[in-house]
Design an enzyme around this catalytic site. Structure first.
Site, PDB file in Angstrom:
ATOM      1  N   ARG A 115     -14.494   7.374  -4.347  1.00  0.00           N
ATOM      2  CA  ARG A 115     -13.346   8.031  -3.346  1.00  0.00           C
ATOM      3  C   ARG A 115     -13.529   9.827  -3.046  1.00  0.00           C
ATOM      4  O   ARG A 115     -12.853  10.507  -2.057  1.00  0.00           O
ATOM      5  CB  ARG A 115     -12.085   8.023  -4.823  1.00  0.00           C
TER       6      ARG A 115
ATOM      7  N   TYR B  17       6.366   6.390  15.689  1.00  0.00           N
ATOM      8  CA  TYR B  17       6.251   5.291  14.926  1.00  0.00           C
ATOM      9  C   TYR B  17       7.568   5.314  13.657  1.00  0.00           C
ATOM     10  O   TYR B  17       7.571   6.111  13.598  1.00  0.00           O
ATOM     11  CB  TYR B  17       5.127   4.758  15.239  1.00  0.00           C
TER      12      TYR B  17
ATOM     13  N   ASP C 152      -1.119  11.719  17.487  1.00  0.00           N
ATOM     14  CA  ASP C 152      -1.341   9.791  16.820  1.00  0.00           C
ATOM     15  C   ASP C 152      -1.684  10.089  18.014  1.00  0.00           C
ATOM     16  O   ASP C 152      -0.517   9.360  19.219  1.00  0.00           O
ATOM     17  CB  ASP C 152      -0.348   9.651  16.074  1.00  0.00           C
TER      18      ASP C 152
ATOM     19  N   LYS D  61      -6.033  -0.746  14.799  1.00  0.00           N
ATOM     20  CA  LYS D  61      -4.503  -1.043  15.688  1.00  0.00           C
ATOM     21  C   LYS D  61      -6.103  -1.017  16.624  1.00  0.00           C
ATOM     22  O   LYS D  61      -7.181  -2.274  16.690  1.00  0.00           O
ATOM     23  CB  LYS D  61      -3.855  -0.383  16.330  1.00  0.00           C
TER      24      LYS D  61
HETATM   25  C1  LIG Z   1       1.408   5.266  16.755  1.00  0.00           C
HETATM   26  C2  LIG Z   1       1.350   4.393  14.995  1.00  0.00           C
HETATM   27  N1  LIG Z   1       0.643   5.829  14.475  1.00  0.00           N
HETATM   28  C3  LIG Z   1       0.132   5.035  13.463  1.00  0.00           C
HETATM   29  C4  LIG Z   1       0.539   3.994  12.522  1.00  0.00           C
HETATM   30  C5  LIG Z   1       0.410   3.212  11.101  1.00  0.00           C
HETATM   31  O1  LIG Z   1      -0.322   2.777  11.635  1.00  0.00           O
HETATM   32  P1  LIG Z   1      -0.291   1.576   9.463  1.00  0.00           P
HETATM   33  O2  LIG Z   1      -0.104   0.008  10.139  1.00  0.00           O
HETATM   34  O3  LIG Z   1      -2.387   1.470   9.824  1.00  0.00           O
HETATM   35  O4  LIG Z   1      -1.105   1.837   8.627  1.00  0.00           O
HETATM   36  C6  LIG Z   1       1.286   3.004  13.374  1.00  0.00           C
HETATM   37  C7  LIG Z   1       1.469   1.683  13.156  1.00  0.00           C
HETATM   38  O5  LIG Z   1       2.006   0.887  14.218  1.00  0.00           O
HETATM   39  C8  LIG Z   1       1.620   3.365  14.505  1.00  0.00           C
HETATM   40  O6  LIG Z   1       2.200   2.251  15.410  1.00  0.00           O
END
Ligand SMILES: Cc1ncc(COP(=O)(O)O)c(C=O)c1O
Length: 397
Positions: free
Chosen positions: A59, A113, A186, A211
């Site tokens: 960790r 999101y 993000d 992604k």
């Molecule tokens: C813009 C964005 N940020 C964060 C996330 C969260 O990522 P994770 O699915 O890897 O937890 C997503 C998931 O679709 C996303 O589209």
């Protein structure tokens, strides 16, 4: 070891390190080890005390995950990056550490999101968190939210999910800093190929590695990159909260990331072609794509993303009904109807039943997500096959 060991001991201790020899590996080593043995307790003490670099426990950091973290810090132009078990784990760790845990106020983009929004709303309900949601393209609204209720964090998405609103990172960094706040971006949808938010003034960059960065649909992961203080705070989170990215996952992300530039450029090229094609289709009411002149932030996207516009296209079916959206999805033969994005293959997401399921219908409607809204993450297939697939599904929608 001076003593001759017996077979039962030898098998337990076998193959603990790789044999040395000339030649550096071109692929990173997968060090699938939870613990690290020290011949000197004094050295171990120094590593635990951060006086000497090293590894102590899964960790706290592993060599393979650390290799990915160095690569991400470089791509994001950051002093340090820390990887988490998912994008959500990265977001939760960072926003909590930066603002919520100390009672700081957050000004957040309203159309982040869906699960990020749901998490923030849960913190408001359950922890009394102070979070104000704003339209990040409305400069005055952002400024007054930052000023009226002094905020410690401004949180946005470079290209928002799923409506593809593009934020002006330079302008928001300026506003955040003038008001004493940190700007976190993000950049999952943009990926490091389209933008390096820190070079435009942002303080922190978050990715869902699940992604584009990995791109092969076989790993979940997330990262937070920023200054040394942010990296230290995030390391503390992985140690205490435990959502660290394990080495095998990190190894896969490194492998995927090596083709990131190639994949994203191809996806952007095909996405622009598809968006242009959809915009003239009679069964499509509206297409949202930053590469189209009709997109409200087209000029900004062009300047900010160096001529690329991303691999996601969002559109509304003219019928606007759930039944026709289901028929459309069920008719796809090449593209998958699968809840993710940024993979090699094309994927459709229907926000009303997935990413925005937990967002109240009135709020969904206010944001512009209808029962006819579909999100298409364009893959690297032959564009002609994708257009033929769309034509077939639209004719049945
Ligand atoms: C813009 C964005 N940020 C964060 C996330 C969260 O990522 P994770 O699915 O890897 O937890 C997503 C998931 O679709 C996303 O589209």
């Amino acid at each position: 070891m001076g003593r001759e060991l017996r077979q039962g001991t030898r098998v337990v201790r076998s193959a603990r390190s790789l044999p040395e020899g000339e030649g550096a590996p071109v692929a990173p080593s997968l060090v699938q080890s939870v613990a690290f043995d020290y011949a000197s307790a004094a050295r171990q003490d120094e590593v635990f005390g951060n006086e000497r670099p090293g590894y102590v426990y899964g960790r706290y950091g592993t060599p393979t995950t650390a290799a990915l973290e160095s690569a991400l810090a470089e791509l994001d132009g950051a002093e340090g990056a820390v990887c988490f078990a998912s994008g959500m784990a990265a977001i939760a760790a960072f926003v909590d550490a930066c603002a919520i845990a100390s009672g700081g106020r957050v000004v957040a983009q309203e159309d982040v999101y869906g699960q990020t929004r749901a998490l923030f709303e849960r913190w408001v309900r359950e922890r009394g968190a102070k979070i104000t949601f704003v339209d990040p393209t409305d400069r005055r609204a952002v400024e007054s939210a930052l000023r009226d209720a002094p905020a410690s964090l401004l949180y946005v998405e470079a290209i928002a999910n799923p409506l593809l609103r593009v934020v002006d990172i330079t302008a928001l960094a300026d506003l955040a800093h003038k008001n004493g706040a940190t700007l976190a971006v993000d950049a999952t949808f943009a990926s490091p190929v389209l933008v390096q938010p820190r070079s435009l003034g942002a303080d922190v960059v978050i990715h869902s590695l699940t992604k584009y960065v990995n791109g092969h649909g076989d790993v979940m992961g997330g990262s937070v990159a920023g200054g040394a203080d942010v990296a230290r705070a995030m390391r503390d989170r992985t140690i205490l909260d435990g959502a660290y990215l394990p080495p095998h996952e990190a190894w896969l992300v490194i492998r995927g990331m090596r083709t990131l530039d190639l994949r994203v450029r191809r996806q952007c090229e095909t996405a622009l072609r598809i968006a242009t094609w959809l915009a003239q289709h009679k069964k499509v009411a509206r297409v949202r794509y930053p590469g189209l002149a009709s997109h409200p932030q087209h000029a900004l996207a062009k300047k900010q993303f160096g001529g690329l516009f991303g691999g996601v296209v969002t559109f509304d079916l003219a019928s606007g009904s759930r039944e026709s959206a289901f028929r459309f999805l069920d008719s796809l033969e090449v593209a998958a109807s699968a809840t993710t994005l940024g993979d090699l293959w094309t994927e459709f997401l229907y926000p009303a039943i997935s990413s925005h399921r937990r967002v109240a219908p009135e709020e969904r409607a206010r944001l512009g997500i209808t029962d006819g809204t579909l999100r298409m993450s364009v893959g690297i297939e032959d564009p002609e096959d994708l257009i033929a697939d769309l034509e077939g599904a639209l004719s049945r929608a």
